[in-house]
Design an enzyme around this catalytic site. Structure first.
Site, PDB file in Angstrom:
ATOM      1  N   ASP A  63       0.822  -1.203   0.000  1.00 65.28           N
ATOM      2  CA  ASP A  63       0.000   0.000   0.000  1.00 65.28           C
ATOM      3  C   ASP A  63       0.860   1.258   0.000  1.00 65.28           C
ATOM      4  O   ASP A  63       2.091   1.203   0.086  1.00 65.28           O
ATOM      5  CB  ASP A  63      -0.908   0.013   1.236  1.00 65.28           C
ATOM      6  CG  ASP A  63      -1.920  -1.118   1.233  1.00 65.28           C
ATOM      7  OD1 ASP A  63      -2.232  -1.623   0.136  1.00 65.28           O
ATOM      8  OD2 ASP A  63      -2.392  -1.492   2.321  1.00 65.28           O
ATOM      9  N   TYR A 123       6.028 -10.353   6.288  1.00 69.29           N
ATOM     10  CA  TYR A 123       5.971  -8.917   6.538  1.00 69.29           C
ATOM     11  C   TYR A 123       6.462  -8.631   7.951  1.00 69.29           C
ATOM     12  O   TYR A 123       6.424  -9.501   8.824  1.00 69.29           O
ATOM     13  CB  TYR A 123       4.537  -8.393   6.396  1.00 69.29           C
ATOM     14  CG  TYR A 123       4.046  -8.245   4.976  1.00 69.29           C
ATOM     15  CD1 TYR A 123       4.084  -7.013   4.331  1.00 69.29           C
ATOM     16  CD2 TYR A 123       3.533  -9.334   4.278  1.00 69.29           C
ATOM     17  CE1 TYR A 123       3.622  -6.872   3.026  1.00 69.29           C
ATOM     18  CE2 TYR A 123       3.077  -9.207   2.975  1.00 69.29           C
ATOM     19  CZ  TYR A 123       3.120  -7.966   2.359  1.00 69.29           C
ATOM     20  OH  TYR A 123       2.675  -7.833   1.066  1.00 69.29           O
TER      21      TYR A 123
END
Length: 316
Positions: A63, A123
């Site tokens: 994002d 992540y």
């Protein structure tokens, strides 16, 4: 014209980008990389009108403002009389101007697809300890809150329905398998952080940021570790529940795994792995993430949460 399919293993600082995936004329990582490849004449004028024509795929999407130590892009290039090493050398000179680092280029099989070949992703998210503890807390209260934060995340391991942890309906449905979640303390710039490592097959949009949001609120509001499961059952139930997402600037994509591809084709085509990525992450991304400014983002986030406290009554 000689065409070859390649994998670009890149890392980047996501600040200033509207995410990684191409989105019309927005400034994104993919558009920046492909524009530079086109400028070097490895993509034709016709294909530059729409980069999907070169079979562009990615191992993950990030994002706005999110960083990556290892993201893999796959596409077809036109080499003519030039070599892939020529392109690699030129991109290594050009891309750092855009806060993008090319680790290396690997020539792949003709049908290689970075999205479908990537088996799992890792992540990392950094939470300032001050997000759920206070200076006035007694040592036992700090320990209790740390335990609740960790337990809230650990219980999300395995397969769960994360429909409350994403913003949109998903083609594959909202169930996801989380392989492992680890939490460790990290000290940087005089700030105590919790570094959360999340390893999953795939993640939905906002999923990780909402997982961290849930764990942070749980550490603030739940009284005992034993109460975590009840709260988690509520947010995993079919009922629609609002879970706030934490700031994106503290999230980074760490690894992308291609184990089966490497097993079958690594010896003949070249291995797609994270060589050099950890060094890049430690030198360039951690200092960009673990800052006083980003720690303050959680204070701003908390102010918004406090104004809508009634929406999170399921955590008490």
């Amino acid at each position: 014209m000689t065409k070859k399919r390649v994998a670009l293993i890149i890392g980047y600082n996501g600040i200033g980008y509207k995410g990684s995936q191409i989105n019309k004329d927005e400034k994104t990582i993919e558009k920046t990389v492909c524009d530079e490849i086109y400028g070097l004449k490895y993509i034709s004028d016709r294909n530059a009108e729409d980069y999907s024509k070169v079979g562009l795929q990615r191992s993950s999407r990030t994002d706005k403002g999110v960083h990556a130590a290892m993201l893999v892009l796959s596409l077809r290039i036109e080499t003519d009389n030039r070599s892939i090493s020529d392109l690699e050398r030129e991109l290594k000179e050009i891309l750092p101007r855009h806060n993008i680092t090319l680790h290396r280029i690997v020539e792949t099989t003709k049908n290689f697809d970075a999205k479908n070949r990537c088996e799992s992703r890792v992540y990392e998210y950094f939470v300032p300890l001050s997000a759920y503890t206070q200076e006035s807390d007694a040592p036992e209260d700090i320990t209790r809150k740390k335990d609740i934060f960790m337990e809230s995340l650990k219980k999300m391991q395995g397969t769960h329905n994360f429909h409350n942890f994403t913003a949109t309906n998903q083609e594959k449905g909202p169930k996801r398998f989380i392989k492992k979640i680890e939490v460790e303390e990290y000290l940087s710039d005089g700030i105590k952080w919790c570094r959360v490592l999340l390893h999953g097959q795939s993640f939905m949009i906002h999923q990780i940021r909402k997982m961290i949001g849930f764990a942070t609120l749980a550490a603030q509001r739940i009284q005992t570790v034993g109460d975590v499961q009840e709260a988690l059952d509520k947010v995993m139930s079919p009922e629609k529940v609002n879970i706030p997402k934490v700031p994106g600037e503290l999230l980074l994509l760490s690894h992308s795994y291609f184990t089966n591809y490497n097993k079958n084709f690594g010896a003949s085509r070249g291995v797609i792995d994270n060589a050099g990525c950890d060094e890049y992450k430690l030198e360039h991304l951690y200092p960009a993430v673990c800052t006083q400014e980003n720690a303050k983002l959680f204070s701003d986030w908390q102010e918004v949460i406090d104004k809508h406290s009634e929406e999170f009554s399921y955590l008490k």
